[in-house]
Design an enzyme around this catalytic site. Structure first.
Site, PDB file in Angstrom:
ATOM      1  N   ARG A 108      45.504  25.411   4.374  1.00  0.00           N
ATOM      2  CA  ARG A 108      44.202  25.666   4.995  1.00  0.00           C
ATOM      3  C   ARG A 108      44.296  26.661   6.147  1.00  0.00           C
ATOM      4  NH1 ARG A 108      43.356  22.857   9.591  1.00  0.00           N
ATOM      5  NH2 ARG A 108      41.093  22.728   9.458  1.00  0.00           N
ATOM      6  N   ASP A 160      39.946  22.562  15.795  1.00  0.00           N
ATOM      7  CA  ASP A 160      40.808  21.508  15.250  1.00  0.00           C
ATOM      8  C   ASP A 160      41.430  20.706  16.382  1.00  0.00           C
ATOM      9  OD1 ASP A 160      40.383  22.520  12.747  1.00  0.00           O
ATOM     10  OD2 ASP A 160      42.434  23.244  12.440  1.00  0.00           O
TER      11      ASP A 160
END
Ligand code: 6GU
Length: 273
Positions: A162, A177
């Site tokens: 990712r 994140d």
């Protein structure tokens, strides 16, 4: 990026056909090759394990099939004119922690080879042999014991894939994140909401409907601080006041954290005399 996985359970890696990783493969962003270790055995029973020298429970994976497998991948790549050497990722509960930082590092490599083991692990000489020629990382995904390294490979491949350019729809998705490296952005992410605004008499927090970007940002940061303080106080303990704005400091005080010598400490942590 090229990824090879050598395993006695190739079917375990079937999820790599799906979702984000599967789509990255279809787009040609990832070249994933799963190999059955037993193809590098030569006896009728395709033996990959044997009893441990020195005694003890369980079985140990024999070095020869791993050596032949790895040599064949390395020689094959050289014959195809591939200049780069792979990074060898060896999943083991006695490895170094797999972190977002390591995921970022691995996402910058052109070629990763994973060697998930079963039983009590692989004969030590395999890691020694390849560590003399390749970048070898022995990695654990957490403080618990799994029956084999295949599930950790799925975890690590997803974390790495990712991060590859163009794999997530938008690069912004990485920025917030939890654990994304960055100045003090080591907070866990707070709660998220979508429509409808009221569900089973539970309302979305008013501030999120307000349209005040500043108030929304402050609320989100307070939620992130509260969640981190509650679930992962280790991530915040000892944080310097200089990394926190006034509202952060107020929030931590409200949560019972104590400021001492310009640093914040969890509630109940005694400051030694
Ligand atoms: Cl990488 N392997 C196994 N067998 N157990 C684990 C692990 C790895 N990481 C955490 N537990």
């Amino acid at each position: 990026m090229r990824l090879d996985v050598i395993t006695i359970f190739p079917e375990y890696l079937a999820p790599l056909d799906l979702s984000l990783v599967g789509k990255a493969r279809e787009r040609g962003q990832l070249d994933v090759r799963v190999h059955d270790l037993r193809q590098w055995t030569h006896d009728r029973h395709h033996t990959v394990d044997d009893t441990p020298y020195g005694g003890g429970p369980g079985m140990v994976m024999k070095p020869e099939p791993w050596g032949e497998a790895l040599d064949q991948l390395l020689d094959g790549a050289r014959a195809e004119g591939r200049a780069e050497e792979p990074t060898l990722v060896v999943p083991t509960p006695s490895g170094a922690p797999f972190t977002q930082e390591l995921a970022v590092e691995l996402s910058g490599r052109p070629w990763l080879v994973f060697t998930p083991a079963r039983y009590e692990g692989i004969d030590r000489r395999v890691v020694e042999e390849y560590a003399s020629r390749l970048n070898v990382r022995e990695v654990s995904i957490g403080d618990y014991v799994l029956a084999g390294g295949e599930a950790p490979v799925l975890v690590m491949v997803e974390a790495v894939a990712r991060l590859l350019p163009g794999v997530l729809g938008n690069a912004e998705s990485h920025r917030d994140d939890s654990f994304a490296p960055g100045a003090m952005e080591r907070l866990l992410e707070g709660p998220v909401y979508t429509k409808p605004p009221s569900w089973r008499e539970r309302d979305v927090p008013e501030v999120l409907l307000s349209g005040h970007h500043g108030r929304v940002a402050r609320w989100r940061r307070d939620q992130a601080l509260a969640r981190t303080a509650s679930h992962r106080p280790d991530l915040l303990a000892g944080i310097g006041s200089a990394e926190l704005d006034r509202a952060d400091r107020e929030k931590l005080c409200e949560l019972g954290w104590v400021e001492s010598d310009g640093r914040f400490w969890p509630p109940g942590d005694r400051v030694e005399e």
